[in-house]
Every structure is written in C-alpha cells, then in structure tokens.
Write a protein that holds these residues in place. Structure first.
Motif, mmCIF file in Angstrom:
data_model
loop_
_atom_site.group_PDB
_atom_site.id
_atom_site.type_symbol
_atom_site.label_atom_id
_atom_site.label_comp_id
_atom_site.label_asym_id
_atom_site.label_seq_id
_atom_site.Cartn_x
_atom_site.Cartn_y
_atom_site.Cartn_z
ATOM 1 N N MET A 1 -7.474 1.540 8.880
ATOM 2 C CA MET A 1 -8.370 0.595 9.572
ATOM 3 C C MET A 1 -7.714 -0.041 10.800
ATOM 4 S SD MET A 1 -8.384 -2.590 6.990
ATOM 5 C CE MET A 1 -6.886 -3.375 6.469
ATOM 6 N N PHE A 2 -6.385 0.023 10.869
ATOM 7 C CA PHE A 2 -5.729 -0.556 12.046
ATOM 8 C C PHE A 2 -5.769 0.404 13.235
ATOM 9 C CE2 PHE A 2 -3.504 -2.846 8.524
ATOM 10 C CZ PHE A 2 -4.140 -4.072 8.753
ATOM 11 N N GLU B 1 -3.611 -7.851 5.751
ATOM 12 C CA GLU B 1 -4.656 -7.143 6.464
ATOM 13 C C GLU B 1 -5.527 -8.123 7.239
ATOM 14 O OE1 GLU B 1 -4.813 -4.255 2.644
ATOM 15 O OE2 GLU B 1 -6.443 -5.617 3.035
ATOM 16 N N GLY C 1 -8.838 7.057 6.402
ATOM 17 C CA GLY C 1 -8.151 6.675 7.634
ATOM 18 C C GLY C 1 -7.498 5.317 7.512
ATOM 19 N N LYS D 1 -14.275 -6.822 1.855
ATOM 20 C CA LYS D 1 -14.225 -7.515 0.560
ATOM 21 C C LYS D 1 -12.825 -7.405 -0.029
ATOM 22 C CE LYS D 1 -15.723 -7.225 -4.174
ATOM 23 N NZ LYS D 1 -14.567 -6.481 -4.716
ATOM 24 N N VAL D 2 -12.261 -8.554 -0.354
ATOM 25 C CA VAL D 2 -10.942 -8.661 -0.998
ATOM 26 C C VAL D 2 -9.865 -7.847 -0.296
ATOM 27 C CG1 VAL D 2 -9.695 -8.731 -3.196
ATOM 28 C CG2 VAL D 2 -12.168 -8.800 -3.216
ATOM 29 N N LEU D 3 -9.549 -8.254 0.908
ATOM 30 C CA LEU D 3 -8.412 -7.636 1.583
ATOM 31 C C LEU D 3 -7.219 -8.558 1.404
ATOM 32 C CD1 LEU D 3 -9.835 -6.093 4.833
ATOM 33 C CD2 LEU D 3 -9.917 -5.314 2.505
ATOM 34 N N VAL E 1 -6.606 7.039 -1.700
ATOM 35 C CA VAL E 1 -7.650 6.341 -2.485
ATOM 36 C C VAL E 1 -8.922 7.196 -2.529
ATOM 37 C CG1 VAL E 1 -9.098 4.264 -2.608
ATOM 38 C CG2 VAL E 1 -6.712 4.077 -1.893
ATOM 39 N N TRP F 1 0.826 -1.220 0.000
ATOM 40 C CA TRP F 1 0.000 0.000 0.000
ATOM 41 C C TRP F 1 0.847 1.252 0.000
ATOM 42 C CZ3 TRP F 1 -3.813 -1.737 -2.159
ATOM 43 C CH2 TRP F 1 -4.355 -2.970 -1.812
ATOM 44 N N SER G 1 -15.969 -4.856 -7.998
ATOM 45 C CA SER G 1 -17.054 -4.607 -7.047
ATOM 46 C C SER G 1 -18.387 -4.484 -7.765
ATOM 47 C CB SER G 1 -16.780 -3.328 -6.248
ATOM 48 O OG SER G 1 -15.768 -3.578 -5.329
ATOM 49 N N MET H 1 -10.408 -2.687 -9.095
ATOM 50 C CA MET H 1 -11.188 -3.118 -7.929
ATOM 51 C C MET H 1 -12.628 -2.645 -8.038
ATOM 52 S SD MET H 1 -9.091 -4.972 -6.362
ATOM 53 C CE MET H 1 -10.499 -5.578 -5.477
ATOM 54 N N GLY I 1 -12.744 -0.152 1.591
ATOM 55 C CA GLY I 1 -13.755 -0.278 0.523
ATOM 56 C C GLY I 1 -13.370 0.345 -0.796
HETATM 57 C C1 LIG Z 1 -7.630 -5.336 -2.664
HETATM 58 S S1 LIG Z 1 -8.281 -3.694 -2.384
HETATM 59 C C2 LIG Z 1 -9.998 -4.036 -2.092
HETATM 60 C C3 LIG Z 1 -10.870 -2.814 -2.246
HETATM 61 C C4 LIG Z 1 -12.366 -3.101 -2.074
HETATM 62 N N1 LIG Z 1 -12.654 -3.742 -0.799
HETATM 63 C C5 LIG Z 1 -12.865 -3.964 -3.219
HETATM 64 O O1 LIG Z 1 -13.041 -5.169 -3.033
HETATM 65 O O2 LIG Z 1 -13.069 -3.422 -4.322
HETATM 66 C C6 LIG Z 1 -7.696 -3.421 -0.719
HETATM 67 C C7 LIG Z 1 -7.986 -2.003 -0.225
HETATM 68 O O3 LIG Z 1 -7.483 -1.906 1.106
HETATM 69 C C8 LIG Z 1 -7.073 -0.561 1.282
HETATM 70 N N2 LIG Z 1 -6.202 -0.513 2.477
HETATM 71 C C9 LIG Z 1 -4.970 -1.056 2.636
HETATM 72 N N3 LIG Z 1 -4.505 -0.817 3.878
HETATM 73 C C10 LIG Z 1 -5.462 -0.097 4.530
HETATM 74 C C11 LIG Z 1 -5.551 0.455 5.844
HETATM 75 N N4 LIG Z 1 -4.558 0.299 6.727
HETATM 76 N N5 LIG Z 1 -6.689 1.119 6.178
HETATM 77 C C12 LIG Z 1 -7.687 1.280 5.293
HETATM 78 N N6 LIG Z 1 -7.658 0.777 4.017
HETATM 79 C C13 LIG Z 1 -6.551 0.097 3.652
HETATM 80 C C14 LIG Z 1 -6.375 -0.250 -0.021
HETATM 81 O O4 LIG Z 1 -6.196 1.137 -0.229
HETATM 82 C C15 LIG Z 1 -7.325 -0.895 -1.023
HETATM 83 O O5 LIG Z 1 -8.302 0.008 -1.478
#
Ligand SMILES: C[S@@+](CC[C@H](N)C(=O)[O-])C[C@H]1O[C@@H](n2cnc3c(N)ncnc32)[C@H](O)[C@@H]1O
Length: 243
Positions: free
Chosen positions: A214-215, A233, A212, A227-229, A197, A124, A145, A141, A171
C-alpha cells in the motif's frame, strides 16, 4: 492473561453447556480439572467476571456462587460466528506480547522502531516468515471483520450511498470486503494486501484481490476502507494517492 487462560481451558463453552448458572464444583468437573485446583479456578472466575465476561449469581452469603456468560462472554465462544477470542489469543501470543516486556528499555534507547517483534524483524516481515502465526493472525482478523462487517453494513448502510467501487486497503483475507460486496451487489470491492496474505485466494463475484504494497500503490476506487491498521501504517505519512 486471565481471559486467555479461560478461553484455553474452554471455560466459556463449559458455562454455556450448563442449563442455567453453573457452580464452581460443576465447572471443575465439566472442565476436567483436578479438584485441588477449585480455589484457583474461583479466583480466575472472579477476574473474568470483573472483566465483564461472566455474571456472578449470589443473592445471600449462604448461597452457592454460580456463573453465567454475559453478552460479552458469549463472544468468547469458539463456535460463535462473531468469535472475538481468536483475536484476543493472537494479540496475547508471545510473538506480539513479548516485546512489551522490554518497553522501558526501548524508551530509554535513542534508536529503535516501535514495530519490531521476534528476532528483530518488523511485524509484517515476521508474519510473512512464520506461516503458522500468519494463519492464526489472518484467521483472527477475518473473524473480527465478520463481527464488524455485520454492524457496518446494517448500521452504516448510508455511508455507501453512491459508492460504485471500494478498495479495502490492507484488507487481510477479505472478509470485510466480502460482506460489503454481498450487501451491495452492484459495488466492486477490491482487497489490497501483501502477497503472502492473499496467496491462494481467488477473485469471485464482485470481489477482487490485488497483492501489493500500500505504500507503493493503491488501486483506484470511489471509496477507501482502512480497518485496524497498526500505528506504523497509520502514521508513517507516505500512503500514496489512489491512482
Ligand atoms: C491488523 S491487520 C488488519 C486486516 C484487516 N484490515 C482487518 O481489519 O481484518 C493489518 C493488515 O495490514 C496488512 N499490511 C501490512 N503492511 C502492508 C502493506 N505495506 N501493504 C498492504 N498491506 C499491508 C497485513 O498483511 C494485515 O493483513
């Protein structure tokens, strides 16, 4: 890589544009390829057909081989609103694919994080530093979605019974949340993602964006959507409780 090559050559569009299954010589000419490449294109077609994206039409040995798109193949069409090719191209982009050439060396080392990509950056961190790749990634992505949301709001409608607020954690640019918000206008849908993003995106209707990490914190909501992390993560084990 064969599917990537087929997408880049516009193979799905060339097959689709033909009225009925298309022969190899017709494909070579409609794709504007040098005739000498016909035998190689035939090999590519066989690989793409074996992967389930093309049907091969040939009743007898003497028949000319012809090809048509399977339902999966139609998902590769650029203008299909449910295009899955964009995601495939991003996953096979050298930025994400190159580290896989070094997997065995990585396994042998004591140290090393599994999410490191180009230049030793975390995934990231890298995406945030490369706006062109970031756009490609977010667009891919968002298209994925669009496809999944269509199914979720139709087939999984009952899962949203009684849900008044939802937060889509990580998201992306919010396509999933927007589809859910449209299907359930009474629900407030919040999209949480990293600042780069969400930059330029504005709240609208019942969709809100929160930039922000998420952690660190996740906005309060009745339901949390993930979805799809990427694995890091999912397994890091320090996702905070929703406030
Ligand atoms: C594989 S993409 C999936 C996006 C969406 N959930 C989808 O399925 O279309 C993973 C997302 O996690 C976000 N992300 C990564 N680390 C993050 C963090 N620490 N806090 C919030 N978002 C994060 C990325 O910016 C990215 O948009």
């Amino acid at each position: 890589m064969s599917i990537k090559c087929a997408i880049q050559l516009g193979l799905p569009e060339a097959v689709q544009a033909h009225s009925g299954p298309i022969s190899l010589p017709d494909l070579v000419s409609s794709m504007g390829l040098p005739p000498a490449k016909a035998p190689y294109l035939r090999r590519l077609l066989r690989l793409v057909a074996n992967s389930g994206f093309l049907s091969l039409h040939k009743q007898n040995d003497d028949d000319v081989e012809r090809y048509s798109l399977t339902p999966a193949g139609r998902l590769l069409l650029r203008h299909n609103p449910f295009n899955a090719g964009a995601l495939l191209l991003v996953v096979l982009d050298p930025v994400l694919a190159e580290p896989f050439h070094h997997m065995s060396a990585w396994f042998r080392r004591e140290e090393g994080d599994g999410d490191v990509v180009g230049g030793g950056k975390m995934v990231w961190e890298y995406v945030a530093s490369d706006p062109e790749f970031s756009n490609l990634f977010n667009d891919a992505m968002a298209r994925d979605s669009g496809l999944i949301a269509e199914l979720v709001v139709k087939e999984g409608k009952s899962a949203f019974d009684g849900v008044v607020s939802l937060v889509d954690v990580a998201g992306g640019t919010g396509n999933m949340a927007k589809a859910i918000a449209e299907a359930f206008p009474e629900m407030t849908c919040t999209v949480l993602d990293l600042p780069h993003v969400l930059s330029g995106l504005e709240d609208g209707g019942n969709v809100k964006y929160v930039a922000g990490d998420m952690f660190e914190s996740i906005p309060a909501a009745d339901a949390v959507l993930l979805k799809v992390l990427l694995p890091k993560e999912g397994v890091s084990g320090h996702v905070p409780k929703s406030r």
